[in-house]
Design a protein around this motif. Structure first.
Motif, PDB file in Angstrom:
ATOM      1  N   HIS A   5       0.849  -1.192   0.000  1.00 51.95           N
ATOM      2  CA  HIS A   5       0.000   0.000   0.000  1.00 51.95           C
ATOM      3  C   HIS A   5       0.882   1.238   0.000  1.00 51.95           C
ATOM      4  O   HIS A   5       0.974   1.952   0.983  1.00 51.95           O
ATOM      5  CB  HIS A   5      -0.930   0.003   1.214  1.00 51.95           C
ATOM      6  CG  HIS A   5      -1.937  -1.084   1.175  1.00 51.95           C
ATOM      7  ND1 HIS A   5      -3.003  -1.063   0.326  1.00 51.95           N
ATOM      8  CD2 HIS A   5      -2.024  -2.236   1.859  1.00 51.95           C
ATOM      9  CE1 HIS A   5      -3.724  -2.160   0.508  1.00 51.95           C
ATOM     10  NE2 HIS A   5      -3.145  -2.877   1.427  1.00 51.95           N
ATOM     11  N   SER A   8       0.139   4.680   1.780  1.00 49.73           N
ATOM     12  CA  SER A   8      -1.040   4.578   2.635  1.00 49.73           C
ATOM     13  C   SER A   8      -0.687   5.080   4.035  1.00 49.73           C
ATOM     14  O   SER A   8       0.467   5.039   4.458  1.00 49.73           O
ATOM     15  CB  SER A   8      -1.561   3.147   2.686  1.00 49.73           C
ATOM     16  OG  SER A   8      -2.151   2.807   1.455  1.00 49.73           O
ATOM     17  N   CYS A  32      -8.526   8.985  -2.116  1.00 47.46           N
ATOM     18  CA  CYS A  32      -8.487   7.545  -1.844  1.00 47.46           C
ATOM     19  C   CYS A  32      -9.547   7.171  -0.803  1.00 47.46           C
ATOM     20  O   CYS A  32     -10.229   8.023  -0.254  1.00 47.46           O
ATOM     21  CB  CYS A  32      -7.089   7.125  -1.391  1.00 47.46           C
ATOM     22  SG  CYS A  32      -6.553   7.802   0.198  1.00 47.46           S
ATOM     23  N   LYS A  33      -9.652   5.881  -0.520  1.00 53.49           N
ATOM     24  CA  LYS A  33     -10.637   5.381   0.445  1.00 53.49           C
ATOM     25  C   LYS A  33     -10.179   5.640   1.881  1.00 53.49           C
ATOM     26  O   LYS A  33      -8.986   5.611   2.174  1.00 53.49           O
ATOM     27  CB  LYS A  33     -10.850   3.883   0.272  1.00 53.49           C
ATOM     28  CG  LYS A  33     -11.509   3.491  -1.019  1.00 53.49           C
ATOM     29  CD  LYS A  33     -11.637   1.973  -1.073  1.00 53.49           C
ATOM     30  CE  LYS A  33     -12.199   1.482  -2.381  1.00 53.49           C
ATOM     31  NZ  LYS A  33     -12.220   0.009  -2.446  1.00 53.49           N
ATOM     32  N   ILE A  72      -9.441  -5.060   5.970  1.00 53.92           N
ATOM     33  CA  ILE A  72      -9.239  -3.784   5.277  1.00 53.92           C
ATOM     34  C   ILE A  72      -8.037  -3.873   4.342  1.00 53.92           C
ATOM     35  O   ILE A  72      -8.115  -3.489   3.166  1.00 53.92           O
ATOM     36  CB  ILE A  72      -9.057  -2.630   6.287  1.00 53.92           C
ATOM     37  CG1 ILE A  72     -10.360  -2.363   7.041  1.00 53.92           C
ATOM     38  CG2 ILE A  72      -8.580  -1.358   5.576  1.00 53.92           C
ATOM     39  CD1 ILE A  72     -10.204  -1.434   8.236  1.00 53.92           C
ATOM     40  N   LYS A  75      -8.661  -6.416   1.325  1.00 57.77           N
ATOM     41  CA  LYS A  75      -9.640  -5.973   0.322  1.00 57.77           C
ATOM     42  C   LYS A  75      -9.169  -4.770  -0.487  1.00 57.77           C
ATOM     43  O   LYS A  75      -9.818  -4.396  -1.457  1.00 57.77           O
ATOM     44  CB  LYS A  75     -10.984  -5.648   0.986  1.00 57.77           C
ATOM     45  CG  LYS A  75     -11.750  -6.875   1.391  1.00 57.77           C
ATOM     46  CD  LYS A  75     -13.176  -6.517   1.715  1.00 57.77           C
ATOM     47  CE  LYS A  75     -13.981  -7.797   1.835  1.00 57.77           C
ATOM     48  NZ  LYS A  75     -15.400  -7.547   1.779  1.00 57.77           N
ATOM     49  N   ASN A  76      -8.062  -4.169  -0.083  1.00 59.73           N
ATOM     50  CA  ASN A  76      -7.600  -2.953  -0.753  1.00 59.73           C
ATOM     51  C   ASN A  76      -6.154  -3.066  -1.228  1.00 59.73           C
ATOM     52  O   ASN A  76      -5.441  -2.079  -1.320  1.00 59.73           O
ATOM     53  CB  ASN A  76      -7.769  -1.757   0.191  1.00 59.73           C
ATOM     54  CG  ASN A  76      -9.220  -1.485   0.484  1.00 59.73           C
ATOM     55  OD1 ASN A  76      -9.911  -0.888  -0.320  1.00 59.73           O
ATOM     56  ND2 ASN A  76      -9.696  -1.969   1.620  1.00 59.73           N
ATOM     57  N   LYS A  77      -5.753  -4.281  -1.541  1.00 62.16           N
ATOM     58  CA  LYS A  77      -4.380  -4.515  -2.002  1.00 62.16           C
ATOM     59  C   LYS A  77      -4.070  -3.643  -3.213  1.00 62.16           C
ATOM     60  O   LYS A  77      -4.864  -3.523  -4.127  1.00 62.16           O
ATOM     61  CB  LYS A  77      -4.179  -5.981  -2.330  1.00 62.16           C
ATOM     62  CG  LYS A  77      -4.133  -6.840  -1.093  1.00 62.16           C
ATOM     63  CD  LYS A  77      -3.211  -8.011  -1.262  1.00 62.16           C
ATOM     64  CE  LYS A  77      -3.171  -8.871  -0.036  1.00 62.16           C
ATOM     65  NZ  LYS A  77      -2.375  -8.339   1.031  1.00 62.16           N
ATOM     66  N   GLN A  79      -3.864  -0.484  -3.418  1.00 64.62           N
ATOM     67  CA  GLN A  79      -4.506   0.838  -3.430  1.00 64.62           C
ATOM     68  C   GLN A  79      -3.979   1.682  -2.274  1.00 64.62           C
ATOM     69  O   GLN A  79      -3.667   1.161  -1.212  1.00 64.62           O
ATOM     70  CB  GLN A  79      -6.015   0.702  -3.263  1.00 64.62           C
ATOM     71  CG  GLN A  79      -6.700  -0.087  -4.355  1.00 64.62           C
ATOM     72  CD  GLN A  79      -8.173  -0.214  -4.067  1.00 64.62           C
ATOM     73  OE1 GLN A  79      -8.844   0.764  -3.749  1.00 64.62           O
ATOM     74  NE2 GLN A  79      -8.696  -1.426  -4.154  1.00 64.62           N
ATOM     75  N   ILE A  81      -4.718   3.935   0.738  1.00 67.76           N
ATOM     76  CA  ILE A  81      -5.848   4.080   1.651  1.00 67.76           C
ATOM     77  C   ILE A  81      -5.406   4.883   2.872  1.00 67.76           C
ATOM     78  O   ILE A  81      -4.213   5.037   3.138  1.00 67.76           O
ATOM     79  CB  ILE A  81      -6.419   2.716   2.099  1.00 67.76           C
ATOM     80  CG1 ILE A  81      -5.352   1.840   2.765  1.00 67.76           C
ATOM     81  CG2 ILE A  81      -7.069   1.983   0.928  1.00 67.76           C
ATOM     82  CD1 ILE A  81      -5.856   0.518   3.324  1.00 67.76           C
ATOM     83  N   CYS A 102       0.923  -0.706   5.385  1.00 66.69           N
ATOM     84  CA  CYS A 102       0.776   0.693   4.996  1.00 66.69           C
ATOM     85  C   CYS A 102       2.112   1.383   5.239  1.00 66.69           C
ATOM     86  O   CYS A 102       2.876   0.993   6.112  1.00 66.69           O
ATOM     87  CB  CYS A 102      -0.328   1.363   5.823  1.00 66.69           C
ATOM     88  SG  CYS A 102      -1.959   0.661   5.533  1.00 66.69           S
TER      89      CYS A 102
END
Length: 193
Positions: A5, A8, A32-33, A72, A75-77, A79, A81, A102
């Motif tokens: 990430h 992140s 980003c999320k 978390i 599911k967000n590899k 990306q 965040i 992160c």
């Protein structure tokens, strides 16, 4: 564990330091999320985080916190965040290990006295050893008086602050000012334009 990430951010700190508010602002700025682990725990368990901790104890709560962090991250590899954590994540090494995927841990350091005062505004003593609106980890110490509650909070926050400072990549001193001023301090520390 590889850092998948890139860039992140994980926001940490004690209650009332602005983790969730600032996390949303940072995520919006970065496009980003945003995830608040306490919100995810609440959705997963169906009850408030404080009630879940009180009903199940520290070890069960930390196991769920670890699972939520893993969910978390998984599911967000790949990306970018922003994650805001619960106040006690510094005492949960398995969750921290997962969150380490992160890139940056940020400790939002708010004056301990101010944090404790904010919590104490809602504390009500019903009888000796009986309180409302007190974190379960404080009740475990069996405080008799309001002063005992305050003293326990101070001690706990001092312990947590020491842990946060060791694990944080960045420490940002949060000031008693409008949200935007603290956002600027965080953006500056993280090099966000």
């Amino acid at each position: 564990m590889s850092q998948i990430h890139n860039n992140s951010i994980v926001l940490m700190g004690c209650k009332h330091c602005g983790k969730s508010t600032q996390g949303r602002i940072i995520a919006q700025k970065l496009g980003c999320k945003f995830f608040d682990t306490d919100d995810v725990i609440k959705r997963f368990s169906g009850i408030d985080v404080r009630d879940y901790y009180k009903q199940n104890g520290a070890s069960v709560f930390m196991q769920l916190e670890e699972k939520v962090c893993k969910k978390i991250i998984d599911k967000n590899k790949g990306q970018q965040i922003v994650i805001s954590t619960g106040g006690g994540v510094c005492e949960n090494p398995p969750a921290l290990s997962i969150l380490r995927e992160c890139e940056t841990f940020v400790f939002l350091r708010l004056d301990i006295k101010y944090s404790v005062e904010r919590i104490m505004r809602n504390v009500v003593q019903i009888a000796p050893y009986q309180f409302k609106n007190v974190p379960a980890y404080v009740l475990e110490k069996e405080p008799e008086t309001i002063k005992d509650v305050s003293d326990i909070l101070f001690q706990k926050y001092e312990q947590r602050y020491n842990l946060y400072q060791v694990i944080a990549d960045e420490v940002v001193d949060i000031i008693n000012a409008p949200i935007e001023e603290n956002s600027k301090l965080i953006f500056e520390a993280l090099g966000i334009n």
